[in-house]
Design a protein around this motif. Structure first.
Motif, PDB file in Angstrom:
ATOM      1  N   THR A  97       0.234  -1.359   0.578  1.00  0.00           N
ATOM      2  CA  THR A  97      -0.026   0.403  -0.030  1.00  0.00           C
ATOM      3  C   THR A  97       0.980   0.924  -0.113  1.00  0.00           C
ATOM      4  O   THR A  97       0.411   2.151  -0.538  1.00  0.00           O
ATOM      5  CB  THR A  97      -0.585   0.397   1.094  1.00  0.00           C
ATOM      6  N   ARG A  98       1.683   0.884   0.639  1.00  0.00           N
ATOM      7  CA  ARG A  98       2.040   2.346   0.770  1.00  0.00           C
ATOM      8  C   ARG A  98       3.446   2.453  -0.252  1.00  0.00           C
ATOM      9  O   ARG A  98       2.972   3.484  -1.145  1.00  0.00           O
ATOM     10  CB  ARG A  98       3.976   1.978   1.998  1.00  0.00           C
ATOM     11  N   LEU A  99       3.765   1.821  -1.348  1.00  0.00           N
ATOM     12  CA  LEU A  99       4.622   1.647  -2.914  1.00  0.00           C
ATOM     13  C   LEU A  99       3.641   1.939  -3.550  1.00  0.00           C
ATOM     14  O   LEU A  99       4.063   2.553  -4.498  1.00  0.00           O
ATOM     15  CB  LEU A  99       5.107   0.029  -3.209  1.00  0.00           C
ATOM     16  N   CYS A 100       2.977   1.433  -3.422  1.00  0.00           N
ATOM     17  CA  CYS A 100       0.994   2.172  -4.212  1.00  0.00           C
ATOM     18  C   CYS A 100       1.079   3.376  -4.217  1.00  0.00           C
ATOM     19  O   CYS A 100       1.522   3.970  -5.589  1.00  0.00           O
ATOM     20  CB  CYS A 100       0.015   0.886  -4.686  1.00  0.00           C
ATOM     21  N   LEU A 101       0.857   3.794  -3.304  1.00  0.00           N
ATOM     22  CA  LEU A 101       0.836   5.418  -3.259  1.00  0.00           C
ATOM     23  C   LEU A 101       2.162   6.208  -3.444  1.00  0.00           C
ATOM     24  O   LEU A 101       1.927   7.175  -4.437  1.00  0.00           O
ATOM     25  CB  LEU A 101       0.609   5.576  -1.595  1.00  0.00           C
ATOM     26  N   GLU A 102       3.636   5.891  -3.173  1.00  0.00           N
ATOM     27  CA  GLU A 102       4.478   6.657  -3.995  1.00  0.00           C
ATOM     28  C   GLU A 102       4.063   6.293  -5.725  1.00  0.00           C
ATOM     29  O   GLU A 102       5.131   7.409  -5.761  1.00  0.00           O
ATOM     30  CB  GLU A 102       6.102   5.421  -3.536  1.00  0.00           C
ATOM     31  N   ASN A 103       3.904   5.046  -6.373  1.00  0.00           N
ATOM     32  CA  ASN A 103       4.041   5.409  -7.530  1.00  0.00           C
ATOM     33  C   ASN A 103       3.080   6.374  -8.067  1.00  0.00           C
ATOM     34  O   ASN A 103       3.267   6.330  -9.292  1.00  0.00           O
ATOM     35  CB  ASN A 103       3.868   3.388  -7.549  1.00  0.00           C
ATOM     36  N   ALA A 104       1.827   6.345  -7.732  1.00  0.00           N
ATOM     37  CA  ALA A 104       0.724   6.994  -7.725  1.00  0.00           C
ATOM     38  C   ALA A 104       1.378   9.043  -7.673  1.00  0.00           C
ATOM     39  O   ALA A 104       0.939   9.405  -8.835  1.00  0.00           O
ATOM     40  CB  ALA A 104      -0.932   6.860  -6.985  1.00  0.00           C
ATOM     41  N   SER A 105       2.445   8.381  -7.022  1.00  0.00           N
ATOM     42  CA  SER A 105       2.370  10.324  -6.775  1.00  0.00           C
ATOM     43  C   SER A 105       3.480  10.570  -7.611  1.00  0.00           C
ATOM     44  O   SER A 105       3.580  11.250  -8.061  1.00  0.00           O
ATOM     45  CB  SER A 105       3.232  10.232  -4.792  1.00  0.00           C
ATOM     46  N   ASP A 106       4.622   9.912  -7.729  1.00  0.00           N
ATOM     47  CA  ASP A 106       5.657   9.656  -8.656  1.00  0.00           C
ATOM     48  C   ASP A 106       4.661   9.755  -9.920  1.00  0.00           C
ATOM     49  O   ASP A 106       5.307  10.466 -10.621  1.00  0.00           O
ATOM     50  CB  ASP A 106       6.626   8.739  -8.881  1.00  0.00           C
ATOM     51  N   ALA A 107       3.875   8.824 -10.159  1.00  0.00           N
ATOM     52  CA  ALA A 107       2.809   9.000 -11.785  1.00  0.00           C
ATOM     53  C   ALA A 107       2.921  10.507 -11.968  1.00  0.00           C
ATOM     54  O   ALA A 107       2.613  11.336 -13.074  1.00  0.00           O
ATOM     55  CB  ALA A 107       1.972   8.607 -12.239  1.00  0.00           C
ATOM     56  N   ILE A 108       1.603  11.541 -10.649  1.00  0.00           N
ATOM     57  CA  ILE A 108       1.797  13.043 -10.840  1.00  0.00           C
ATOM     58  C   ILE A 108       3.150  13.321 -11.489  1.00  0.00           C
ATOM     59  O   ILE A 108       2.717  14.233 -12.048  1.00  0.00           O
ATOM     60  CB  ILE A 108       0.654  13.031  -9.684  1.00  0.00           C
ATOM     61  N   GLN A 109       3.640  13.253 -10.189  1.00  0.00           N
ATOM     62  CA  GLN A 109       4.808  14.148 -10.820  1.00  0.00           C
ATOM     63  C   GLN A 109       5.891  14.302 -12.227  1.00  0.00           C
ATOM     64  O   GLN A 109       5.930  15.398 -12.929  1.00  0.00           O
ATOM     65  CB  GLN A 109       6.011  13.685  -9.686  1.00  0.00           C
ATOM     66  N   LEU A 110       5.411  13.555 -12.997  1.00  0.00           N
ATOM     67  CA  LEU A 110       5.946  12.305 -14.505  1.00  0.00           C
ATOM     68  C   LEU A 110       5.307  13.021 -15.412  1.00  0.00           C
ATOM     69  O   LEU A 110       5.896  13.455 -16.232  1.00  0.00           O
ATOM     70  CB  LEU A 110       5.925  11.442 -14.349  1.00  0.00           C
ATOM     71  N   LEU A 111       4.279  13.796 -14.744  1.00  0.00           N
ATOM     72  CA  LEU A 111       3.487  13.812 -15.707  1.00  0.00           C
ATOM     73  C   LEU A 111       2.873  15.685 -15.831  1.00  0.00           C
ATOM     74  O   LEU A 111       2.240  16.030 -16.324  1.00  0.00           O
ATOM     75  CB  LEU A 111       1.191  13.314 -15.692  1.00  0.00           C
ATOM     76  N   GLY A 112       3.822  15.799 -14.778  1.00  0.00           N
ATOM     77  CA  GLY A 112       3.795  17.425 -14.262  1.00  0.00           C
ATOM     78  C   GLY A 112       2.580  18.170 -14.313  1.00  0.00           C
ATOM     79  O   GLY A 112       1.581  17.476 -13.428  1.00  0.00           O
ATOM     80  N   GLY A 113       2.185  18.690 -14.927  1.00  0.00           N
ATOM     81  CA  GLY A 113       0.830  19.654 -14.112  1.00  0.00           C
ATOM     82  C   GLY A 113      -0.494  18.724 -14.945  1.00  0.00           C
ATOM     83  O   GLY A 113      -1.369  18.585 -14.559  1.00  0.00           O
ATOM     84  N   ASN A 114      -0.404  17.852 -16.132  1.00  0.00           N
ATOM     85  CA  ASN A 114      -1.814  17.457 -16.355  1.00  0.00           C
ATOM     86  C   ASN A 114      -2.163  15.414 -14.954  1.00  0.00           C
ATOM     87  O   ASN A 114      -2.739  15.399 -15.425  1.00  0.00           O
ATOM     88  CB  ASN A 114      -1.275  16.331 -17.660  1.00  0.00           C
ATOM     89  N   GLY A 115      -0.970  15.385 -14.204  1.00  0.00           N
ATOM     90  CA  GLY A 115      -0.762  14.320 -13.537  1.00  0.00           C
ATOM     91  C   GLY A 115      -2.000  14.817 -12.679  1.00  0.00           C
ATOM     92  O   GLY A 115      -2.237  14.409 -11.760  1.00  0.00           O
ATOM     93  N   LEU A 116      -1.742  16.424 -12.198  1.00  0.00           N
ATOM     94  CA  LEU A 116      -2.797  17.131 -11.557  1.00  0.00           C
ATOM     95  C   LEU A 116      -4.825  17.044 -11.647  1.00  0.00           C
ATOM     96  O   LEU A 116      -4.973  17.329 -11.780  1.00  0.00           O
ATOM     97  CB  LEU A 116      -2.890  18.360 -10.704  1.00  0.00           C
ATOM     98  N   SER A 117      -4.976  16.304 -13.385  1.00  0.00           N
ATOM     99  CA  SER A 117      -6.383  16.744 -13.857  1.00  0.00           C
ATOM    100  C   SER A 117      -6.892  15.998 -14.411  1.00  0.00           C
ATOM    101  O   SER A 117      -6.572  14.764 -14.083  1.00  0.00           O
ATOM    102  CB  SER A 117      -5.724  17.927 -15.554  1.00  0.00           C
ATOM    103  N   LYS A 118      -8.535  15.931 -13.744  1.00  0.00           N
ATOM    104  CA  LYS A 118      -9.135  15.218 -14.134  1.00  0.00           C
ATOM    105  C   LYS A 118      -9.389  14.282 -15.266  1.00  0.00           C
ATOM    106  O   LYS A 118      -9.674  13.399 -15.206  1.00  0.00           O
ATOM    107  CB  LYS A 118     -10.560  15.259 -13.542  1.00  0.00           C
ATOM    108  N   GLU A 119      -8.391  14.645 -16.619  1.00  0.00           N
ATOM    109  CA  GLU A 119      -8.349  14.206 -17.982  1.00  0.00           C
ATOM    110  C   GLU A 119      -7.699  13.633 -18.019  1.00  0.00           C
ATOM    111  O   GLU A 119      -7.762  12.188 -18.858  1.00  0.00           O
ATOM    112  CB  GLU A 119      -7.332  15.851 -18.764  1.00  0.00           C
ATOM    113  N   TYR A 120      -7.018  12.728 -16.521  1.00  0.00           N
ATOM    114  CA  TYR A 120      -5.355  11.925 -16.760  1.00  0.00           C
ATOM    115  C   TYR A 120      -5.736  10.790 -15.696  1.00  0.00           C
ATOM    116  O   TYR A 120      -6.088  11.377 -14.401  1.00  0.00           O
ATOM    117  CB  TYR A 120      -3.910  12.691 -16.561  1.00  0.00           C
TER     118      TYR A 120
END
Ligand SMILES: Cc1cc2nc3c(=O)[nH]c(=O)nc-3n(C[C@H](O)[C@H](O)[C@H](O)COP(=O)(O)OP(=O)(O)OC[C@H]3O[C@@H](n4cnc5c(N)ncnc54)[C@H](O)[C@@H]3O)c2cc1C
Length: 421
Positions: free
Chosen positions: A352-375
């Motif tokens: 669970t800790r690692l999946c949260l880290e992956n989700a957070s890193d995915a947002i960071q790698l998508l930049g602003g788009n990572g925060l958008s509900k389009e993604y």
């Protein structure tokens, strides 16, 4: 589907199961979860909600009985197949994966007892159900007691205390009064409840019993659905019991066996949680990988910048860690007996800790788009956040796992023959 599985012993049948589940995850689970995520909790469970289409399609394909043995009409999956299927469900959506699994709790536990009468009443109709209309929930958490319930080994666990929901003996029956917390997954749409409830206040949290309750009994009612940050596709709500009278045959475990049974339930449930977390971690990894192959910055796609490769590799490593731990926990607890809870807790708290880290890193790698509900990543992040609390706060699970490493007491693996699977 192109994410490689390191288990080279997967058979043709296993791979076909995985491919079909992956297609179901992409074509049915993902779009349903997205639609439900954007609705109010009331809309999620209103007539005509996509939730019920999802359940019907799942039941038609038999996915609702993935945990049940063939002897009672279930899918009869091997531990490896169970893991493979569950990972795909979590890859589709963590919340709907949980919803589908809790639907089977009462029929699953009835099968576990080996009691023909209970199997006929609860398990067989469920396995034969194809329209999604029979749905269980697990009622454990109470408004005033969350972690308390799983605090086995803590000094307070056996102290006399009266809980929010109690059952009292009355002749041949039991009479139930009180309420369970708003955290009961699928409680709002449940037809049956696996109710963990105090029957002996003198024994505190150790004085619990497990009942299988048809929720249409007089005196049973439900609260309004809970509004929460993530896993919004998993509808949750309170259960109320007012002078609900049930026959003693519905009490399948008393305080004598309760701690051991709780151990077994956590051993399985935490292994499942870790497996769904693997699916979520993989979904986040794939979103980031795809994006980095397409997004151009500095004149070339992100993937061609060296540090990006490093960051993606870190995400890939987390998926493999989650998968190895969760698969080992499922294997151990299904092949031998559901009583290696410390291994499942290690898998759950880590995955669970690692999946949260992956989700957070995915947002960071998508930049602003990572925060958008389009993604997808922002939903994955919100869903992942809930997993650190779901099925036991990670800190409490770690404490309980720690007790297991230091103390010896009767474990289910020593005494209970394991039937399902
Ligand atoms: C998505 C989701 C689905 C869920 N599904 C279900 C379900 O289907 N059925 C059900 O019955 N419940 C369900 N739950 C409830 C879940 O199991 C509880 O939320 C969990 O056990 C924690 O209880 P709590 O929320 O009351 O937190 P609390 O127990 O109040 O904990 C609050 C904080 O205090 C810490 N803490 C608590 N006790 C101690 C202690 N003794 N020592 C040190 N620190 C402590 C915890 O680590 C935590 O950080 C679900 C929860 C979530 C989030």
């Amino acid at each position: 589907m192109d994410y490689f599985d390191v288990n080279l012993d997967l058979t043709e049948e296993d791979l076909a199961l995985k491919a079909a589940a992956n297609q179901f995850a992409r074509e049915v689970i993902r779009p349903t979860a997205k639609a439900l995520d954007e609705m109010t909790p009331e809309e999620v469970i209103a007539d005509g909600s996509p939730l019920f289409d999802f359940l019907r399609k799942s039941y038609e394909l038999g996915y609702h009985k993935m945990l049940l043995p063939e002897a009672v009409g279930g899918m009869g999956l091997t531990p490896l197949q169970t893991h493979v299927l569950m990972e795909e469900m979590g890859y589709g959506s963590f919340g709907l994966a949980v919803q589908l699994a809790v639907c089977s709790f009462v029929p699953y536990t009835a099968a576990f007892t080996g009691n023909e009468e209970l199997i006929k009443e609860f398990t067989v109709p469920y396995c034969e159900c194809t329209d999604g209309s029979l749905r269980s929930c697990w009622g454990g958490t109470e408004p005033d007691h969350g972690s308390d319930n799983i605090g086995m080994g803590e000094d307070f666990f056996t102290q006399p205390i009266r809980t929010n929901c109690v059952a009292k003996r009355d002749g041949d029956d039991w009479v139930i009064n009180g309420q369970k917390a708003a955290w009961v997954s699928g409680g709002t749409i449940s037809t049956h409840c696996q109710l963990h409830i105090q029957t002996d206040p003198d024994m505190g949290f150790a004085g619990f019993s497990i009942f299988l309750i048809p929720m249409d009994l007089p005196g049973c009612s439900k609260g309004k659905p809970l509004n929460k940050i993530g896993q919004r596709d998993l509808n949750q709500g309170e259960l109320f019991f007012e002078d609900v009278r049930v026959s003693d045959k519905y009490r399948i475990i008393g305080p004598d066996m309760y701690p051991m049974m709780e151990d077994g339930i956590l051993a399985l449930a935490n292994a499942w949680m870790a497996t769904w977390a693997t699916g979520l971690a993989r979904a986040a990894y794939e979103e980031a990988l795809t994006y980095c192959k397409e997004r151009v910055q500095g004149g070339r796609v992100l993937a061609e910048h060296y540090s990006i490769k490093q960051r993606i590799f870190e995400m890939f490593s987390r998926v493999e860690t989650c998968r190895a731990l969760s698969r080992a926990a499922i294997n151990l607890n299904m092949r031998i007996a559901p009583g290696f809870a410390e291994y499942s807790m290690a898998a759950k708290t880590t995955a669970t800790r690692l999946c949260l880290e992956n989700a957070s890193d995915a947002i960071q790698l998508l930049g602003g788009n990572g925060l958008s509900k389009e993604y997808l990543p922002e939903k994955l992040f919100r869903d992942a956040r809930a997993t650190l609390i779901e099925d036991g706060n990670n800190e409490i699970l770690a404490r309980r796992g720690g007790h297991m490493l230091f103390e010896s007491y009767p474990r289910p693996r020593d005494t209970i023959p394991f039937i399902p699977g």
